[in-house]
Design an enzyme around this catalytic site. Structure first.
Site, PDB file in Angstrom:
ATOM      1  N   LYS A 197       0.856  -1.187   0.000  1.00  0.00           N
ATOM      2  CA  LYS A 197       0.000   0.000   0.000  1.00  0.00           C
ATOM      3  C   LYS A 197       0.895   1.240   0.000  1.00  0.00           C
ATOM      4  O   LYS A 197       1.706   1.424   0.897  1.00  0.00           O
ATOM      5  CB  LYS A 197      -0.886  -0.038   1.246  1.00  0.00           C
ATOM      6  CG  LYS A 197      -1.794   1.156   1.391  1.00  0.00           C
ATOM      7  CD  LYS A 197      -2.796   0.941   2.507  1.00  0.00           C
ATOM      8  CE  LYS A 197      -3.586   2.190   2.791  1.00  0.00           C
ATOM      9  NZ  LYS A 197      -4.540   1.990   3.890  1.00  0.00           N
ATOM     10  N   LYS A 249      -2.262  -1.490  -3.908  1.00  0.00           N
ATOM     11  CA  LYS A 249      -3.143  -0.339  -3.772  1.00  0.00           C
ATOM     12  C   LYS A 249      -2.328   0.938  -3.843  1.00  0.00           C
ATOM     13  O   LYS A 249      -1.336   1.016  -3.134  1.00  0.00           O
ATOM     14  CB  LYS A 249      -3.858  -0.447  -2.428  1.00  0.00           C
ATOM     15  CG  LYS A 249      -4.758   0.703  -2.111  1.00  0.00           C
ATOM     16  CD  LYS A 249      -5.339   0.537  -0.736  1.00  0.00           C
ATOM     17  CE  LYS A 249      -6.080   1.822  -0.400  1.00  0.00           C
ATOM     18  NZ  LYS A 249      -6.373   1.938   0.990  1.00  0.00           N
TER      19      LYS A 249
HETATM   20  C1  PBG Z   1      -7.338   2.934   5.757  1.00  0.00           C
HETATM   21  C2  PBG Z   1      -7.644   2.983   4.309  1.00  0.00           C
HETATM   22  C3  PBG Z   1      -7.489   4.043   3.397  1.00  0.00           C
HETATM   23  C4  PBG Z   1      -8.022   3.575   2.190  1.00  0.00           C
HETATM   24  C5  PBG Z   1      -8.462   2.277   2.407  1.00  0.00           C
HETATM   25  N1  PBG Z   1      -8.194   1.927   3.711  1.00  0.00           N
HETATM   26  C6  PBG Z   1      -7.002   5.412   3.575  1.00  0.00           C
HETATM   27  C7  PBG Z   1      -5.574   5.688   3.774  1.00  0.00           C
HETATM   28  O1  PBG Z   1      -4.743   4.787   3.854  1.00  0.00           O
HETATM   29  O2  PBG Z   1      -5.248   6.858   3.922  1.00  0.00           O
HETATM   30  C8  PBG Z   1      -8.119   4.359   0.924  1.00  0.00           C
HETATM   31  C9  PBG Z   1      -9.172   3.863  -0.028  1.00  0.00           C
HETATM   32  C10 PBG Z   1      -9.488   4.814  -1.123  1.00  0.00           C
HETATM   33  O3  PBG Z   1      -8.832   5.856  -1.321  1.00  0.00           O
HETATM   34  O4  PBG Z   1     -10.458   4.513  -1.835  1.00  0.00           O
HETATM   35  N2  PBG Z   1      -6.024   3.040   6.114  1.00  0.00           N
END
Ligand code: PBG
Length: 324
Positions: A197, A249
């Site tokens: 991520k 992601k």
């Molecule tokens: C939680 C999380 C996030 C997203 C999914 N789970 C936000 C982040 O990491 O700041 C983002 C999902 C999206 O942008 O659609 N940590």
């Protein structure tokens, strides 16, 4: 080696829709898609999210109704995000047995038992500072946070979650959760790790959607978008810790990572088409610059072509309802 032109004519197999269908390499089906939804406690009416046209925060009391509708439309799996009115420094509501995570999972499972219900396991929507864990000396404290993530995952599994999806990007979070689930009598609950991520600007609309209090950034735990090798290390590490599925992601800007990871793991691989990707398509289509239906299918197909088995997408329901 194929014989050269004019013996080889690649256009021969493109002459009709039926022919093109026969040689199509990639297919997206409802089973590949996971619909993320936002559920807010303590509100009466859906709250449209301006940054994500077509997406609203669902009032908690309307959750059963909405989930039934999604199931009726053919959605097979849901990712749940809660918008908490009970935030504190550690995000304790998320592991509270009657907290929002537990209630969302119970509510969704009761409304549509056949759906695969997957809570996002993280703290950013439950902490008053908006970080994905506990802060100590101005830093997100890894080892305390993974204990808390494990508690949240057990609470979610106790509530009936079919799978848990840790997204905090703490080191050791998958091992801690696997261990805690096993100890708590949930050895069969799978973990879909948000394993690679990135600290991405594409999460912008989500932060508004989820009511996140974050002032700074997540660069000390989420990954540098410039790193490809490290992206593989992150996912391979989660596999070693016991993840049942891996994830990349965001999606579109990271297809190279997805394709490289596909070569290195035999686990099912998910990709998240995140809020900013959704917003770009929605706003460009609203401006008349692109055809939404066409490019949504093009992006979903691209994820599968690059190696994804599963796609988290805010378009999931629409695509399933309209056909592929
Ligand atoms: C939680 C999380 C996030 C997203 C999914 N789970 C936000 C982040 O990491 O700041 C983002 C999902 C999206 O942008 O659609 N940590």
């Amino acid at each position: 080696m194929a014989p050269p032109f004019p013996i080889t004519r690649l256009r021969r197999l493109r002459r009709s829709e039926a022919l093109r269908g026969m040689v199509r390499e990639t297919m997206v089906t409802a089973h590949d898609l996971i619909q993320p939804i936002f559920i807010e406690e303590g509100i009466d009416d859906p709250l449209p999210i301006a940054e994500m046209p077509g997406v609203s925060r669902i009032p908690e009391r309307k959750l059963p109704h909405v989930v039934e509708g999604l199931a009726r439309d053919g959605v097979k799996a849901l990712m749940l995000f809660g918008i908490s009115h009970h935030k504190d420094a550690s995000g304790s509501d998320a592991w509270n047995r009657d907290g929002l995570v537990a209630r969302m999972v119970r509510g969704a499972k009761r409304a549509a038992p056949e759906l695969v219900v997957i809570p996002d396991v993280c703290f950013c929507e439950y902490t008053d500072h908006g970080h994905c864990g506990v802060i100590e000396h101005d830093h997100v404290a890894n080892d305390i946070t993974i204990d808390n993530l494990a508690r949240q995952a057990v609470t979610a599994a106790d509530a009936g979650a079919d799978m848990v999806a840790p997204s905090a990007m703490m080191d050791g979070q998958v091992a801690a959760i696997r261990n805690a689930l096993d100890q708590a009598g949930h050895p069969d609950t799978p973990i879909m790790a948000y394993s690679t991520k990135f600290a991405s600007g594409f999460y912008g609309p989500f932060r508004v959607a989820a009511g996140c209090e974050l002032k700074g950034d997540r660069k000390t735990y989420q990954m540098d978008p410039m790193n490809g090798r490290e992206a593989l290390r992150e996912s391979i590490q989660d596999e070693a810790e016991g993840a049942d599925m891996l994830m990349v992601k965001p999606g579109l800007a990271y297809l190279d990572v997805l394709a490289r990871l596909r070569e290195r793991t035999l686990l099912p691989l998910a990709v998240y088409q995140v809020s900013g990707e959704y917003a770009m398509i929605k706003f460009a289509a609203a401006a008349g610059a692109v055809n939404e239906q066409v490019i949504v299918r093009e992006t979903l197909g691209a994820f599968k072509r690059a190696g994804a088995d599963l796609i988290l997408s805010y378009f999931a329901r629409d695509v399933i309802r309209e056909g592929f």
